[in-house]
Design an enzyme around this catalytic site. Structure first.
Site, short mmCIF file in Angstrom:
data_model
loop_
_atom_site.label_atom_id
_atom_site.label_comp_id
_atom_site.label_asym_id
_atom_site.label_seq_id
_atom_site.Cartn_x
_atom_site.Cartn_y
_atom_site.Cartn_z
N TYR A 59 0.76 -1.17 0.11
CA TYR A 59 -0.20 0.73 -0.10
C TYR A 59 1.17 1.15 0.15
CZ TYR A 59 -3.11 -3.56 1.98
OH TYR A 59 -4.83 -4.29 1.50
N GLY A 279 -11.93 1.49 4.85
CA GLY A 279 -11.77 1.89 4.54
C GLY A 279 -11.47 3.41 4.34
N ALA A 280 -10.67 4.26 4.98
CA ALA A 280 -10.13 5.75 5.43
C ALA A 280 -9.44 6.15 5.24
CB ALA A 280 -11.03 5.74 6.72
N ARG A 281 -9.12 7.42 4.56
CA ARG A 281 -8.37 8.59 4.07
C ARG A 281 -8.34 9.83 5.79
NH1 ARG A 281 -7.02 8.91 -1.95
NH2 ARG A 281 -8.89 8.79 -2.39
N GLN A 285 -14.29 10.64 7.19
CA GLN A 285 -14.98 9.48 6.79
C GLN A 285 -15.58 7.80 7.51
OE1 GLN A 285 -11.49 8.96 3.47
NE2 GLN A 285 -13.03 9.58 1.53
#
Length: 331
Positions: A59, A279-281, A285
């Site tokens: 990643y 999933g979060a960034r 979120q």
């Protein structure tokens, strides 16, 4: 917020049933990322009781792990770190490599990037058919005996491959793609995990954001975003999936007073010994995680959801496009 937890063999603390997925935090294949926002996201997840942080060296080619190491400085013991092994890369091209030599190199690289002395859950990212599964398992068993990893898992493995692996080393988890739209594991991997007492870490639980409820027909994807190559996001399929999301949103609101996002994660949690990876960034979120806990879908709910999907998605497609190529045998 009361977070639901589950026990993973050899991990001494309860693990949150929603885990933070950090592929996008690496930036690669998601159109870039913002490290400060990523650090805030990881710490925000911990504050909300989400202690499982799932990552992988590939990643962002180490970047996701580096950001996690930075974010967990001073709070390492509040997190359960799950990372992966057995993919290598060259000039942005990824291929599978589960040789003992590759594993030995990767564990040291991951420990350094994550700024830790142990990996709580170490998972083989994709099966490498050029290396006997027993050989890969033996190397992970050594790492476990050395205390460098606590629990062993695999990702994207089939039952026969897990049988071969588990003949040498104990498997605690399996991580396949699984969500309302991508359900192939119900035929094999999910019942296998139930039978063997393994925990399923469902990746893509929101189907690359499709089930977030935030996408529209004119949503576009830039740069290296993997959704540009995902057949779900190409017409006419995209319209079918968006129509299904609209129907699911209406169902979730009318039946449970919840968002489609909460419904999608709750659905994964109600399927068995599962953890849903979220999933979060960016910190925003993470909004809505609390809505996932404290309720369940009934048998009638599940049947009605299946009927909605059958009505709206007439040309379904799976996540096969994401599989990295196998290595070629050297003559």
């Amino acid at each position: 917020m009361t977070t639901e937890t589950i026990r993973i063999t050899n991990i001494p603390v309860p693990v949150s049933r929603v885990g933070l997925g950090t592929w996008a935090i690496g930036g690669w294949m998601w159109g870039g990322t913002d490290d400060e926002a990523s650090v805030a996201t990881i710490r925000g997840a911990i504050e909300q009781g989400i202690n499982l942080i799932d990552t992988a060296p590939v990643y962002g080619f180490g970047h996701s792990e580096e950001v996690i190491g930075r974010a967990l400085e001073g709070m390492r013991d509040k997190a359960v770190i799950a990372t992966k092994v057995a993919l290598e890369w060259n000039d942005g091209r990824v291929r599978r490599n589960a040789t003992p030599e590759r594993i030995r190199q990767e564990i040291e690289d991951s420990l350094r990037r994550l700024r830790t002395d142990r990996i709580d859950l170490y998972q083989v990212h994709w099966p490498d058919t050029l290396v006997p599964f027993e050989e890969t398992a033996a190397e992970l068993l050594k790492l476990q005996q050395e205390g460098k990893i606590l629990a062993i898992g695999v990702s994207n493995y089939m039952p026969a491959q897990m049988d071969a692996f588990a003949s040498v080393a104990p498997l605690a988890t399996v991580q396949p793609p699984y969500n309302l739209f991508e359900r192939a594991i119900e035929a094999d991997v999910l019942p296998y995990a139930r039978d063997k007492g393994m925990i399923v870490l469902a990746y893509g639980a929101l189907c690359r954001g499709l089930l977030s409820g935030r996408m529209r027909a004119d949503t576009t994807f830039d740069g290296d975003d993997l959704r540009k190559s995902d057949p779900k996001f190409k017409q006419p399929r995209f319209a079918q999936y968006l129509s299904a999301v609209d129907a699911l949103e209406k169902f979730a609101r009318e039946r449970h007073g919840k968002s489609v996002l909460a419904l999608a994660i709750r659905w994964v949690l109600d399927q068995g010994p599962t953890i849903a990876l979220w999933g979060a960034r960016r910190p925003d979120q993470l909004n809505g995680i609390a809505d996932v806990f404290g309720w369940k879908l009934s048998a009638q709910d599940l049947a009605d959801i299946d009927a909605l999907l059958a009505e709206h998605v007439t040309d379904p497609v799976g996540p096969e496009f994401m599989a990295p190529p196998l290595r070629k045998k050297v003559a």
